[in-house]
Design an enzyme around this catalytic site. Structure first.
Site, short mmCIF file in Angstrom:
data_model
loop_
_atom_site.label_atom_id
_atom_site.label_comp_id
_atom_site.label_asym_id
_atom_site.label_seq_id
_atom_site.Cartn_x
_atom_site.Cartn_y
_atom_site.Cartn_z
N ALA A 1 0.10 -1.12 17.06
CA ALA A 1 1.10 -0.23 16.45
C ALA A 1 0.69 1.23 16.58
O ALA A 1 1.54 2.11 16.76
CB ALA A 1 1.30 -0.61 14.98
N HIS B 1 8.45 -5.50 -1.57
CA HIS B 1 7.50 -6.42 -2.21
C HIS B 1 6.67 -5.75 -3.29
O HIS B 1 5.66 -6.31 -3.73
CB HIS B 1 6.60 -7.06 -1.16
CG HIS B 1 7.32 -8.03 -0.28
ND1 HIS B 1 6.82 -8.48 0.92
CD2 HIS B 1 8.53 -8.65 -0.42
CE1 HIS B 1 7.67 -9.33 1.47
NE2 HIS B 1 8.72 -9.43 0.67
N ASP C 1 0.84 -1.20 0.00
CA ASP C 1 0.00 0.00 0.00
C ASP C 1 0.87 1.25 0.00
O ASP C 1 2.10 1.17 0.00
CB ASP C 1 -0.95 -0.01 1.21
CG ASP C 1 -0.18 -0.09 2.54
OD1 ASP C 1 0.62 0.83 2.82
OD2 ASP C 1 -0.38 -1.07 3.29
#
Length: 246
Positions: A223, A112, A97
């Site tokens: 997070a 990636h 993203d």
């Protein structure tokens, strides 16, 4: 946290984006949003059924571009760290993203690939891609036009910019892993590389990863809570060092 850090390397995995509403790959059953990984995340799957694979990523891209997906406080905190740290911050992400970019980070390595790019399989040239990729969309940058594909590193393919990643790890004095499972290599080995070069290592996760024993410090929780807290500690240590040097 007492020492001011000058070269911070952050590794992020699916856990940091999960709080923004992006579903993660479920390793226990090998499914990604109810699709088998072999079908949607391998070169062989693309060869077997390009229409299905393209539509899978088209759906992911549409969702990413929707108002429902926004960077969360963890992304924003990392953007703040890069802006305010008197040194370097490198974000190595396994995510496809663009939430780090939208959170303010600029020095990002997408190992990636990126969902908002398409790639020509013949020349490896990439282009920005916000629209759907359709079967029959050809690349015209090379002499033999080829079917464009998502700019995604599939299973069995080599991660991107590994030279840049290892160079950053060699310089790091702080390595932080956020939201990673610790089971996918080579990323799972980055903590070992950073530690061997003298970096302090911190894991932030909902639960211990497969490589948690490699980390000097562990912080378990969301997070969106733990990353802003750590960033404030790093910047406070920097401020104290600046005051003592004055």
């Amino acid at each position: 946290m007492s020492l001011p850090y000058r070269h911070v390397v952050i590794l992020t995995g699916a856990g940091i984006s999960a709080e923004s509403g992006i579903q993660t790959f479920r390793a226990q059953d090998g499914l990604w949003e109810n699709h088998r990984i072999e079908d949607v995340a391998t070169p062989e799957g693309f060869q077997r059924d390009p229409d299905m694979v393209l539509e899978f990523y088209n759906q992911r891209r549409r969702k990413l571009l929707s108002d429902a997906i926004q960077p969360n406080p963890a992304h924003l905190a990392l953007g703040k760290l890069e802006k305010e740290l008197q040194g370097s911050v490198t974000v190595i992400t396994q995510n496809i993203d663009n939430l780090h970019e939208r959170g303010g980070s600029q020095n990002i390595i997408h190992m990636h690939g990126e969902l908002l790019k398409a790639r020509c399989p013949e020349s490896n040239q990439t282009v920005e891609q916000k629209e759907d990729i359709r079967h029959g969309d050809l690349c015209h940058c090379c002499q033999m036009p080829a079917q464009m594909r998502p700019h995604i590193v599939w299973f069995g393919e080599m991660p991107l910019r590994m030279g840049d990643i290892y160079a950053a790890l060699e310089q790091a004095d702080l390595f932080v892993s956020i939201g990673t499972s610790g089971v996918v290599y080579p990323a799972a080995g980055f903590v070992h590389d950073a530690r061997m070069h003298g970096a302090h290592t911190i894991e932030i996760n909902l639960e211990p990863s497969a490589v948690e024993s490699e980390f000097a410090e562990k912080r378990y929780g969301k997070a969106s809570i733990e990353v802003p807290r750590l960033v404030e500690e790093i910047l406070a240590a920097q401020a104290r060092a600046k005051e003592s040097a004055a």
